[in-house]
Design a protein around this motif. Structure first.
Motif, PDB file in Angstrom:
ATOM      1  N   PRO A 280       1.217  11.006  -2.893  1.00 25.84           N
ATOM      2  CA  PRO A 280       0.711  12.247  -3.505  1.00 25.84           C
ATOM      3  C   PRO A 280       1.543  13.475  -3.155  1.00 25.84           C
ATOM      4  N   LYS A 281       1.973  13.575  -1.921  1.00 20.34           N
ATOM      5  CA  LYS A 281       2.703  14.762  -1.497  1.00 20.34           C
ATOM      6  C   LYS A 281       4.041  14.878  -2.216  1.00 20.34           C
ATOM      7  N   GLU A 282       4.718  13.742  -2.388  1.00 16.57           N
ATOM      8  CA  GLU A 282       6.023  13.740  -3.059  1.00 16.57           C
ATOM      9  C   GLU A 282       5.889  13.578  -4.576  1.00 16.57           C
ATOM     10  N   ASP A 283       4.684  13.212  -5.040  1.00 15.59           N
ATOM     11  CA  ASP A 283       4.420  12.968  -6.462  1.00 15.59           C
ATOM     12  C   ASP A 283       5.411  11.945  -7.020  1.00 15.59           C
ATOM     13  N   MET A 284       5.405  10.759  -6.404  1.00 17.67           N
ATOM     14  CA  MET A 284       6.295   9.693  -6.838  1.00 17.67           C
ATOM     15  C   MET A 284       5.771   8.353  -6.342  1.00 17.67           C
ATOM     16  N   ALA A 285       6.244   7.288  -6.950  1.00 25.32           N
ATOM     17  CA  ALA A 285       5.860   5.939  -6.543  1.00 25.32           C
ATOM     18  C   ALA A 285       7.032   5.270  -5.841  1.00 25.32           C
ATOM     19  N   ILE A 286       6.701   4.432  -4.860  1.00 26.13           N
ATOM     20  CA  ILE A 286       7.731   3.646  -4.181  1.00 26.13           C
ATOM     21  C   ILE A 286       7.265   2.197  -4.102  1.00 26.13           C
ATOM     22  N   HIS A 287       8.220   1.294  -4.029  1.00 25.13           N
ATOM     23  CA  HIS A 287       7.892  -0.126  -3.976  1.00 25.13           C
ATOM     24  C   HIS A 287       7.166  -0.450  -2.675  1.00 25.13           C
ATOM     25  N   LYS A 288       6.315  -1.457  -2.717  1.00 21.66           N
ATOM     26  CA  LYS A 288       5.507  -1.814  -1.551  1.00 21.66           C
ATOM     27  C   LYS A 288       6.365  -2.213  -0.353  1.00 21.66           C
ATOM     28  N   SER A 289       7.569  -2.725  -0.634  1.00 23.53           N
ATOM     29  CA  SER A 289       8.444  -3.111   0.473  1.00 23.53           C
ATOM     30  C   SER A 289       8.903  -1.896   1.270  1.00 23.53           C
ATOM     31  N   VAL A 290       8.990  -0.750   0.601  1.00 24.63           N
ATOM     32  CA  VAL A 290       9.360   0.500   1.269  1.00 24.63           C
ATOM     33  C   VAL A 290       8.110   1.196   1.794  1.00 24.63           C
ATOM     34  N   ALA A 291       7.021   1.097   1.033  1.00 19.88           N
ATOM     35  CA  ALA A 291       5.768   1.749   1.424  1.00 19.88           C
ATOM     36  C   ALA A 291       5.219   1.206   2.733  1.00 19.88           C
ATOM     37  N   ALA A 292       5.641   0.023   3.119  1.00 19.84           N
ATOM     38  CA  ALA A 292       5.179  -0.568   4.384  1.00 19.84           C
ATOM     39  C   ALA A 292       5.544   0.306   5.574  1.00 19.84           C
ATOM     40  N   TYR A 293       6.548   1.164   5.395  1.00 16.73           N
ATOM     41  CA  TYR A 293       6.988   2.033   6.487  1.00 16.73           C
ATOM     42  C   TYR A 293       6.362   3.425   6.420  1.00 16.73           C
ATOM     43  N   VAL A 294       5.436   3.623   5.462  1.00 16.46           N
ATOM     44  CA  VAL A 294       4.775   4.921   5.304  1.00 16.46           C
ATOM     45  C   VAL A 294       3.344   4.821   5.824  1.00 16.46           C
ATOM     46  N   ASP A 295       2.911   5.826   6.577  1.00 19.83           N
ATOM     47  CA  ASP A 295       1.548   5.819   7.109  1.00 19.83           C
ATOM     48  C   ASP A 295       0.534   5.716   5.973  1.00 19.83           C
ATOM     49  N   HIS A 296      -0.564   5.009   6.239  1.00 20.98           N
ATOM     50  CA  HIS A 296      -1.600   4.779   5.225  1.00 20.98           C
ATOM     51  C   HIS A 296      -2.161   6.082   4.660  1.00 20.98           C
ATOM     52  N   GLU A 297      -2.249   7.111   5.502  1.00 17.38           N
ATOM     53  CA  GLU A 297      -2.858   8.358   5.040  1.00 17.38           C
ATOM     54  C   GLU A 297      -1.980   9.100   4.029  1.00 17.38           C
ATOM     55  N   TYR A 298      -0.713   8.715   3.923  1.00 17.27           N
ATOM     56  CA  TYR A 298       0.209   9.394   3.006  1.00 17.27           C
ATOM     57  C   TYR A 298       0.534   8.564   1.760  1.00 17.27           C
ATOM     58  N   ARG A 299      -0.182   7.494   1.591  1.00 16.79           N
ATOM     59  CA  ARG A 299       0.094   6.639   0.441  1.00 16.79           C
ATOM     60  C   ARG A 299      -1.210   6.097  -0.129  1.00 16.79           C
ATOM     61  N   GLU A 300      -1.163   5.680  -1.391  1.00 15.75           N
ATOM     62  CA  GLU A 300      -2.308   5.030  -2.028  1.00 15.75           C
ATOM     63  C   GLU A 300      -1.780   4.042  -3.067  1.00 15.75           C
ATOM     64  N   LYS A 301      -2.569   3.015  -3.320  1.00 17.83           N
ATOM     65  CA  LYS A 301      -2.123   2.024  -4.299  1.00 17.83           C
ATOM     66  C   LYS A 301      -1.991   2.679  -5.676  1.00 17.83           C
ATOM     67  N   CYS A 302      -0.921   2.321  -6.343  1.00 13.36           N
ATOM     68  CA  CYS A 302      -0.648   2.932  -7.655  1.00 13.36           C
ATOM     69  C   CYS A 302      -1.628   2.454  -8.718  1.00 13.36           C
ATOM     70  N   LYS A 303      -1.916   3.354  -9.630  1.00 15.22           N
ATOM     71  CA  LYS A 303      -2.527   3.024 -10.908  1.00 15.22           C
ATOM     72  C   LYS A 303      -1.418   3.107 -11.957  1.00 15.22           C
ATOM     73  N   ALA A 304      -1.693   2.602 -13.129  1.00 19.05           N
ATOM     74  CA  ALA A 304      -0.657   2.621 -14.168  1.00 19.05           C
ATOM     75  C   ALA A 304      -0.177   4.040 -14.462  1.00 19.05           C
ATOM     76  N   TYR A 305      -1.108   5.021 -14.426  1.00 19.46           N
ATOM     77  CA  TYR A 305      -0.771   6.385 -14.826  1.00 19.46           C
ATOM     78  C   TYR A 305       0.042   7.159 -13.793  1.00 19.46           C
ATOM     79  N   ASN A 306       0.053   6.705 -12.497  1.00 13.82           N
ATOM     80  CA  ASN A 306       0.824   7.455 -11.500  1.00 13.82           C
ATOM     81  C   ASN A 306       1.935   6.630 -10.860  1.00 13.82           C
TER      82      ASN A 306
END
Length: 365
Positions: A280-306
């Motif tokens: 949300p803060k960066e307003d972008m999506a990243i692959h789950k392989s990269v998201a594994a290194y991001v704290d849970h509070e700064y990420r959320e599972k994507c929906k099709a629209y975001n």
């Protein structure tokens, strides 16, 4: 049965028509007393063919309903030596009607060994370009500037034929013959209308590509991509068509496509959104392989629209995934855009492919 024979001087008007109207080509048109071949009869068939610098027109006319078999037999005989027959809505009406009659009278079907060109049917893809009120033969003749004496429709002349049978009135016969004669002769002049389709379908070389500034209706300054190309054949008159921010103009000898350029930010959406996380803060999506290194509070599972990444640049519209990656303002947008680069502008082959992509979509070619 009576046969009426006339000849006109053949004058070459354009290369496209001349390439089709050969000595092995026959134009024809039928006149009937109704739409049903079971209940109605064919009372006249008119034919036009080219012999050197002459157009030879023969009309086979039924002096009575009993002449119907002789009329269709005479027409079949006239097709000897023809490789192509041309009609206006013949595939939809004339040919099925006559096939029924040949079967009824146990005569050989003459359509089995010839190629068939239906002007009306061939026009179908380019109707949006011509934008006529209707596509009857007389309307197309008016568009092309073809004058005719006859003011009647085939349906209006059915009663005239019945009146002729009862009265044998030469004036009524003249009305019937004139209508059929001008239909057949007019068809030889209609061929040029198909040059528009040939120009669109036969684009072979790009002659110019440029980015030009212009002022939009709201007064804002915009840029557009202008792509020009030579017509394969000349066309009768200039016509234009547009679809949202893409414009096509077919000139008499040269044509061009104009595509509005959007400059700003767009989004590329990932289709497999279940494999991505949204930041949300960066307003972008990243692959789950990269998201594994991001704290849970700064990420959320994507929906099709975001499930997207943002890109700032210069874009033009496409109707499918012609170029990748494709970009949109919103995931619900029907069409996408692609990045307009110098490499694209400088590649005639890529630009040609883009023009064909546009025309294939606009005219279902």
């Amino acid at each position: 049965m009576k046969t009426f024979h006339n000849e006109e001087i053949y004058i070459k008007t354009d290369n496209f028509s001349d390439s089709i109207f050969k000595e092995s080509t026959m134009f024809f048109d039928i006149e009937t007393t109704g739409f049903s071949p079971v209940k109605a009869i064919v009372y006249m068939i008119g034919c036009a063919r080219r012999i050197k610098n002459r157009i030879v027109i023969d009309q086979y006319f039924a002096e009575s309903p009993n002449d119907e078999a002789a009329v269709i037999e005479a027409f079949a005989g006239s097709l000897s030596g023809c490789s192509t027959i041309i009609s206006f809505n013949g595939v939809g009406f004339d040919i099925p009607f006559l096939k029924n009659k040949y079967k009824k009278y146990k005569q050989e079907d003459p359509f089995c060994n010839v190629q068939i060109l239906d002007i009306f049917k061939e026009l179908s893809p380019i109707k949006p370009l011509l934008c006529l009120e209707n596509y009857k033969q007389k309307s197309i003749e008016a568009f092309l500037g073809i004058d005719r004496e006859d003011k009647y429709s085939g349906g209006e002349l059915i009663n005239v034929y019945y009146e002729y049978l009862a009265q044998k009135d030469d004036e009524k016969l003249s009305l019937l013959l004139t209508h059929n004669y001008e239909d057949v002769l007019g068809m030889t002049k209609l061929l040029s209308i198909l040059s528009y389709k040939e120009c669109i379908h036969g684009i072979a070389d790009i002659t110019g590509v440029s980015v030009n500034p212009y002022t939009a209706y709201d007064g804002s300054l915009m840029n557009e991509l202008i792509i020009s190309f030579e017509n394969k054949f000349s066309v009768p008159k200039s016509v234009s068509f547009h679809d949202n921010d893409i414009y096509l103009t077919i000139g008499t000898t040269k044509s061009y496509v104009r595509a509005e350029i959007f400059e700003g930010e767009m989004r590329h959406f990932y289709s497999d959104y279940k494999n991505y996380y949204y930041l949300p803060k960066e307003d972008m999506a990243i692959h789950k392989s990269v998201a594994a290194y991001v704290d849970h509070e700064y990420r959320e599972k994507c929906k099709a629209y975001n499930c997207y990444v943002r890109k700032t640049g210069t874009f033009i519209r496409q109707y499918s995934d012609f170029m990748k990656p494709e970009f949109r303002f919103d995931i619900k947008d029907k069409y996408s855009y692609f990045l307009l680069t110098e490499d694209f502008i400088n590649s005639k082959q890529m630009v040609l492919s883009y023009v064909k992509h546009i025309t294939a979509h606009l005219f279902n070619l």
